[in-house]
Design a protein around this motif. Sequence first.
Motif, PDB file in Angstrom:
ATOM      1  N   ASN A  30      11.103 -18.596   2.121  1.00  0.00           N
ATOM      2  CA  ASN A  30      10.388 -19.395   3.145  1.00  0.00           C
ATOM      3  C   ASN A  30      11.172 -20.445   3.723  1.00  0.00           C
ATOM      4  O   ASN A  30      11.208 -20.652   4.984  1.00  0.00           O
ATOM      5  CB  ASN A  30       9.088 -19.893   2.656  1.00  0.00           C
ATOM      6  N   PHE A  33      12.555 -19.387   7.322  1.00  0.00           N
ATOM      7  CA  PHE A  33      11.745 -19.390   8.092  1.00  0.00           C
ATOM      8  C   PHE A  33      11.483 -20.699   8.556  1.00  0.00           C
ATOM      9  O   PHE A  33      11.215 -21.061   9.818  1.00  0.00           O
ATOM     10  CB  PHE A  33      10.645 -18.506   7.851  1.00  0.00           C
ATOM     11  N   TYR A  37      11.703 -22.253  12.191  1.00  0.00           N
ATOM     12  CA  TYR A  37      10.422 -22.747  13.039  1.00  0.00           C
ATOM     13  C   TYR A  37      10.035 -24.008  12.150  1.00  0.00           C
ATOM     14  O   TYR A  37       9.055 -24.217  11.279  1.00  0.00           O
ATOM     15  CB  TYR A  37       9.589 -21.688  12.856  1.00  0.00           C
ATOM     16  N   SER A  61       4.040 -24.811  18.755  1.00  0.00           N
ATOM     17  CA  SER A  61       4.605 -23.651  19.377  1.00  0.00           C
ATOM     18  C   SER A  61       5.015 -24.224  20.804  1.00  0.00           C
ATOM     19  O   SER A  61       5.738 -23.591  21.252  1.00  0.00           O
ATOM     20  CB  SER A  61       3.632 -22.715  19.385  1.00  0.00           C
ATOM     21  N   ARG A 179       3.774 -15.557  20.344  1.00  0.00           N
ATOM     22  CA  ARG A 179       4.649 -15.207  19.204  1.00  0.00           C
ATOM     23  C   ARG A 179       5.095 -16.444  18.215  1.00  0.00           C
ATOM     24  O   ARG A 179       4.785 -16.080  17.149  1.00  0.00           O
ATOM     25  CB  ARG A 179       5.881 -14.652  19.950  1.00  0.00           C
ATOM     26  N   ASP A 180       5.371 -17.451  18.654  1.00  0.00           N
ATOM     27  CA  ASP A 180       5.801 -18.574  17.684  1.00  0.00           C
ATOM     28  C   ASP A 180       4.309 -18.956  17.268  1.00  0.00           C
ATOM     29  O   ASP A 180       4.417 -19.415  16.113  1.00  0.00           O
ATOM     30  CB  ASP A 180       6.419 -19.532  18.727  1.00  0.00           C
ATOM     31  N   LYS A 182       1.821 -17.425  16.336  1.00  0.00           N
ATOM     32  CA  LYS A 182       1.621 -16.346  15.125  1.00  0.00           C
ATOM     33  C   LYS A 182       2.459 -16.664  13.881  1.00  0.00           C
ATOM     34  O   LYS A 182       2.095 -16.724  12.875  1.00  0.00           O
ATOM     35  CB  LYS A 182       1.558 -14.981  15.541  1.00  0.00           C
ATOM     36  N   ILE A 183       3.920 -16.951  14.303  1.00  0.00           N
ATOM     37  CA  ILE A 183       4.702 -16.987  13.361  1.00  0.00           C
ATOM     38  C   ILE A 183       4.717 -18.554  12.586  1.00  0.00           C
ATOM     39  O   ILE A 183       4.591 -18.385  11.389  1.00  0.00           O
ATOM     40  CB  ILE A 183       6.221 -17.031  13.847  1.00  0.00           C
ATOM     41  N   TYR A 184       4.377 -19.472  13.099  1.00  0.00           N
ATOM     42  CA  TYR A 184       4.030 -20.723  12.503  1.00  0.00           C
ATOM     43  C   TYR A 184       2.844 -20.550  11.802  1.00  0.00           C
ATOM     44  O   TYR A 184       2.847 -21.207  10.590  1.00  0.00           O
ATOM     45  CB  TYR A 184       3.753 -21.941  13.707  1.00  0.00           C
ATOM     46  N   LYS A 186       1.684 -17.825  10.226  1.00  0.00           N
ATOM     47  CA  LYS A 186       2.190 -16.999   8.921  1.00  0.00           C
ATOM     48  C   LYS A 186       2.796 -17.891   7.934  1.00  0.00           C
ATOM     49  O   LYS A 186       2.951 -17.840   6.862  1.00  0.00           O
ATOM     50  CB  LYS A 186       2.695 -15.727   9.454  1.00  0.00           C
ATOM     51  N   ILE A 187       3.918 -18.693   8.450  1.00  0.00           N
ATOM     52  CA  ILE A 187       4.807 -19.497   7.744  1.00  0.00           C
ATOM     53  C   ILE A 187       4.039 -20.592   6.828  1.00  0.00           C
ATOM     54  O   ILE A 187       4.354 -20.678   5.716  1.00  0.00           O
ATOM     55  CB  ILE A 187       5.867 -19.848   8.620  1.00  0.00           C
TER      56      ILE A 187
END
Length: 189
Positions: A30, A33, A37, A61, A179-180, A182-184, A186-187
């Motif tokens: 993690n 990531f 991010y 984001s 996109r960002d 969703k990534i934030y 998830k992380i």
Amino acid sequence: MIFLGKGCLRFFLFVILMLVIIFVGLKNINWIFETIYPIHYADLVKKYAEEYDVDPYLIVSIMKNESKFDPKAVSKKDAKGLMQIAPITGQWASEKLNIANYSEDMLFDPELNIRIGTWYLNVLKNEFGDNLEVIIAGYNAGNGNVKKWLNNPEYSADGKTLNHIPFSETRIYQKKVLRDYKIYKKIYQ
């Protein structure tokens, strides 16, 4: 001397990344990531996310895409600060939020910039509902443009969803922020 083509270099970097993952272990990955991010200004983001009922991951984001977290950023259109507040939006917000002795230079203050940007996201949310794609398009292109697009069958079949965004900058921006976002989530969730 060995020269690697782009494909070979990507494969080489991929292999190194896989070895790092295996060596460190999936549970400890993690940090990679979180480095790519990051969440800067977490206390301010949390404060104004709660005050204006906006998802904090949406705020970061937008900051990542607007300014790459640079509080001194200035765009070609003279938008300023972390959330790239346009002068006209800053003036409007300062009146609505009763900000005393407002000047454009105040937009470089991280707290005020995040406050105004988050307030504006709340305005968009109240106007367009929970439609994240429309809110993000509105943040970039302005709510007036988005209203026109929603009322035009060429861009919206139902008046609520944007099937096509006529500004390529806004189309690209919307995809990157989504996109960002969703990534934030998830992380950090």
